[in-house]
Design an enzyme around this catalytic site. Structure first.
Site, PDB file in Angstrom:
ATOM      1  N   GLU A 138       0.934  -1.221  -0.169  1.00 44.50           N
ATOM      2  CA  GLU A 138      -0.040   0.401   0.071  1.00 44.50           C
ATOM      3  C   GLU A 138       0.860   1.221   0.323  1.00 44.50           C
ATOM      4  O   GLU A 138       0.749   2.347   0.910  1.00 44.50           O
ATOM      5  CB  GLU A 138      -1.171   0.252   1.175  1.00 44.50           C
ATOM      6  CG  GLU A 138      -2.214  -1.344   1.244  1.00 44.50           C
ATOM      7  CD  GLU A 138      -3.129  -1.159   1.735  1.00 44.50           C
ATOM      8  OE1 GLU A 138      -3.656  -0.062   1.873  1.00 44.50           O
ATOM      9  OE2 GLU A 138      -4.120  -1.720   1.449  1.00 44.50           O
TER      10      GLU A 138
ATOM     11  N   GLU B  77      -4.931  -8.905  -0.211  1.00 40.83           N
ATOM     12  CA  GLU B  77      -6.318  -8.348   1.073  1.00 40.83           C
ATOM     13  C   GLU B  77      -6.991  -8.399   0.687  1.00 40.83           C
ATOM     14  O   GLU B  77      -7.979  -7.028  -0.438  1.00 40.83           O
ATOM     15  CB  GLU B  77      -5.714  -6.961   1.252  1.00 40.83           C
ATOM     16  CG  GLU B  77      -4.251  -7.350   2.235  1.00 40.83           C
ATOM     17  CD  GLU B  77      -3.511  -5.780   3.280  1.00 40.83           C
ATOM     18  OE1 GLU B  77      -4.710  -5.402   3.588  1.00 40.83           O
ATOM     19  OE2 GLU B  77      -2.465  -5.957   3.090  1.00 40.83           O
TER      20      GLU B  77
HETATM   21  O1  AHR Z   1      -5.424  -5.597   7.043  1.00 42.43           O
HETATM   22  C1  AHR Z   1      -5.454  -4.977   7.800  1.00 42.43           C
HETATM   23  C2  AHR Z   1      -5.381  -3.704   7.306  1.00 42.43           C
HETATM   24  O2  AHR Z   1      -5.741  -3.046   5.474  1.00 42.43           O
HETATM   25  C3  AHR Z   1      -3.467  -3.807   6.051  1.00 42.43           C
HETATM   26  O3  AHR Z   1      -2.050  -4.029   7.016  1.00 42.43           O
HETATM   27  C4  AHR Z   1      -3.200  -2.726   4.960  1.00 42.43           C
HETATM   28  O4  AHR Z   1      -2.722  -3.112   3.752  1.00 42.43           O
HETATM   29  C5  AHR Z   1      -4.385  -2.882   4.554  1.00 42.43           C
HETATM   30  O5  AHR Z   1      -5.292  -1.193   4.365  1.00 42.43           O
END
Ligand code: AHR
Length: 506
Positions: free
Chosen positions: A173, A307
């Site tokens: 990110e 994610e």
């Molecule tokens: O999964 C929680 C958070 O969500 C992670 O650390 C990040 O990559 C995303 O914004």
């Protein structure tokens, strides 16, 4: 009544096992308590890893585990997490609750966990606040066999042989918590950092993952690809194997884009709103894939959805920075629907990691002291495990109609079908309706009448049905019997709010 045609003579590629992957970050009670309890704990463990958790994860055939973050990754300095535990540096976990991170779970512990799970490794590097040298030395420490400063250090710390790093994320990110970079800047940094992610010993190459977009930030995807693409030679020089995509399902409302709501107490409207938001994954994959197709028509670069999952409010009374949430049939449907979508995009989606494995966001397992429970999402991963490494079959579902109304309208039934190397066909279906069952008339275009059901299971319940430490089996896998044979296949009645897996053998 819905109709599902399975053109079983048409195989559409192998479903990568890694799209059933998981994510574990140094966040709340995921690593500490949820997985790692240290050797001297009263909770049964092997080398500090909870035995109940490891055994449960082996049952769902966890294929790959991403670590150490997440936002944590771009603040993680790997050298703080090696050597004698008592002398490891302590740090503040600024992203997640401001708690003290004692670094007792580090590189050696991560590889030990993956060894016990028998899964592939996905290490996420620090581009946001770490140096090129730091990243390069981590790779050397983990994977170099010969004589070098980092290999010697690893050996001194008790691990003679190098480990295998299957996947390596070059930042996380980086448009946000990983450095707030603009796409061109990140892409230039990516080109530089990835240069030093060496493939030592010429063994299995590390699959390098470039930080991709947040949700529908197509501008990010375009700019990163354009910057990394060599326009003179019209290729990527093999330095990008995967581009990530992060998308969390938040119910959201018109006046509050960040609305999450309770994990267990929600209205029917919010139920359908959540499912509709989950279904948005299909559009995101299609649109990011279109951009990828332009640069990479041979589909060498995987779209890595590393994610994904439902993100709700934390459980009342728990630390807001720990992201601990319950998990209901609503989560199971989002999981079942998204996994069916990933299966069908096997040509481009090469890996996906649900966030997160234990005690954080849409977990498959929850723990409380020595107790552990399996969530409805766990059962979905268990029912779908047969798709891993199987050939995706051409399938088409029509006539199921839709559920939800207005902007929350979405298809009632989602499906995907695969055939494993022994010829067993697995069909997975979700019924997104809260109130009505659905009859699905399943026909196979080749040898339909020769197949028999070898195993059929399902989970079902009220939209907010969930397991607790007091009632751990409210939602559990049950035998599915509501089907009848027909000349070219079978007819099934899927209960309302259910996920079903049917296996057929000749
Ligand atoms: O999964 C929680 C958070 O969500 C992670 O650390 C990040 O990559 C995303 O914004």
């Amino acid at each position: 009544m819905a109709k599902l045609i399975i053109r079983n003579e048409n195989k559409k590629g192998i479903i990568p096992p890694e799209i059933y992957g998981h994510f574990s970050e140094h966040l709340g009670r995921c690593i500490y308590e949820g997985i790692y309890v240290r050797e001297n704990s009263d909770i049964p463990n092997v080398n500090g890893m909870r035995t109940d958790v490891v055994e449960a994860l082996k049952e769902i055939k966890i294929p790959v585990l991403r670590w150490p973050g997440g936002c944590f990754a771009d603040e993680y300095h790997w050298m703080d997490g090696i050597g004698p535990r008592e002398s490891r540096k302590k740090m503040i976990n600024t992203h997640w609750g401001g708690v003290v991170e004692d670094n007792s779970f580090g590189t050696h512990e991560y590889f030990e966990l993956c060894r016990q799970l028998g899964c592939k490794t996905y290490v996420n590097g620090n581009l946001g606040s770490g140096t090129v040298r730091e990243m390069s030395e981590w790779i050397e420490y983990m994977t170099f066999k010969g004589v070098s400063p980092m290999a010697i250090l690893r050996k001194q710390n008790g691990h003679e042989d190098p480990w295998v790093v299957d996947y390596f994320g070059v930042g996380n990110e980086n448009w946000g918590c990983g450095g707030n970079m603009r796409p061109q800047h990140y892409a230039d940094e990516y080109r530089r950092y990835q240069t030093y992610v060496r493939n030592y010993d010429g063994n299995k190459p590390i699959t390098k993952i470039c930080c991709g977009a947040n949700v529908d930030d197509y501008h990010w995807t375009k700019e990163v690809l354009a910057t990394c693409f060599d326009h003179t030679e019209e290729k990527f020089h093999g330095f990008m194997d995967g581009l990530s995509l992060h998308y969390y399902t938040l119910p959201e409302t018109e006046d509050d884009w960040n609305y999450k709501g309770s994990a267990t107490d929600f209205t029917e409207e919010v139920f359908y709103q959540t499912l509709k938001r989950g279904y948005y994954m299909e559009e995101l994959i299609n649109k990011h894939s279109e951009i990828l197709d332009w640069y990479d028509p041979d589909k060498k670069i995987g779209l890595m959805v590393d994610e994904w999952g439902v993100w709700t409010d934390v459980e009342p009374g728990t630390n807001p920075g720990f992201l601990y949430q319950q998990n209901t049939m609503r989560d199971a449907l989002v999981a079942g629907m998204n996994l069916n979508i990933f299966n069908k995009h096997t040509d481009r989606v090469k890996l996906a990691c649900i966030a997160q494995m234990v005690n954080v966001l849409q977990s498959v397992l929850l723990t409380e002291g020595a107790k552990m429970i399996k969530t409805p999402t766990y059962h979905v991963f268990k029912m779908y495990r047969h798709h891993q490494g199987a050939a995706l079959l051409d399938s088409e579902l029509t006539g199921s109609g839709t559920v939800g109304t207005g902007k929350n309208e979405l298809p009632k039934v989602f499906e995907s079908v695969s055939e494993d190397s022994e010829g067993t066909i697995t069909i997975t279906l979700t019924n997104n309706s809260i109130e009505s069952k659905e009859t699905v008339d399943i026909g196979l275009t080749k040898d339909g009448g020769a197949y028999r059901v070898s195993e059929a299971v399902f989970i079902s319940g009220a939209m907010n049905a969930h397991n607790t430490f007091e009632a751990p089996e409210t939602v559990k896998e049950q035998e599915f019997k509501d089907y009848t044979a027909k000349p070219d296949g079978l007819s099934v009645n899927i209960p309302a709010c259910a996920v079903v897996s049917i296996r057929l053998k000749k």
